[in-house]
Design a protein around this motif. Structure first.
Motif: not given
Length: 216
Positions: A34-56
């Protein structure tokens, strides 16, 4: 990185890491879920502000684990990725290109919906259902535990609640060794927790401040 904790179980040596991963010594296998890589980017595409550093940060942590344990193979028991392709998966592809010699196996989870061509392009071997290794089994969902085989799985994102004085409580991720299966903690930081309630005879290791501790 905090020193991992050794748990000898069913004749095997498992090293539990505070980075929410498990190293199976006899198999030379780094096991996580359960890494769920790309999840933060998925939420940002939906207009929900999530820090991009999470996946990095998660990928940096994973690289540190690979350098520490030097596994023969990295096995992810499901939900390596969160959804369809987005810009964050391009970051993963660049990360993967830096370690092309590292074998990676994915037991497909319910969120692993990228195309087979994408997995092949990133040198990830995909297993459907479950993978049997001697007296053990690797699967994504605890419901897929094989009869007679102790199963390592994920999907649930397990956590336990610790109660203190003055009605204080704390919920922490854990490695949950039940009777027939072990549920691994979610590796990705951008995930929730589902409370598990261990029964007598089961073993739980909590992860707190990147340190693994056994609880009773």
């Amino acid at each position: 990185m905090q020193a991992p904790l050794l748990f000898e179980f069913r004749g095997q040596r498992f090293w539990l890491s505070g980075q929410r991963a498990l190293f199976w010594e006899e198999q030379g296998m780094l096991l996580l879920s359960d890494l769920h890589l790309g999840k933060s980017g998925h939420f940002r595409k939906e207009g929900i502000a999530v820090p991009g550093a999470v996946m990095k940060e998660d990928m940096h942590c994973l690289l540190n684990l690979l350098q520490h344990f030097r596994p023969k193979q990295l096995v992810v028991v499901g939900d390596f990725f969160h959804s369809r392709a987005n810009l964050e998966l391009e970051l993963f592809s660049r990360w993967r290109a830096d370690i092309p010699e590292q074998p990676i196996v994915l037991i497909r989870g319910n969120h692993d919906i990228l195309s087979d061509d994408w997995y092949r392009a990133n040198n990830i071997a995909v297993v459907e259902g479950a993978l049997r290794i001697g007296d053990f089994c690797l699967a994504h969902d605890p419901k897929d535990a094989a009869d007679g085989l102790y199963t390592f799985c994920g999907h649930v994102h397990p956590g336990v609640v610790l109660n203190g004085l003055a009605r204080q409580s704390l919920r922490l991720p854990c490695f949950y060794f039940a009777t027939d299966y072990c549920i691994l903690p979610a590796f990705g930081r951008f995930t929730g927790l589902a409370t598990v309630r261990p029964k007598a005879g089961e073993t739980v290791f909590i992860v707190a401040e990147k340190k693994v501790m056994k609880i009773t």
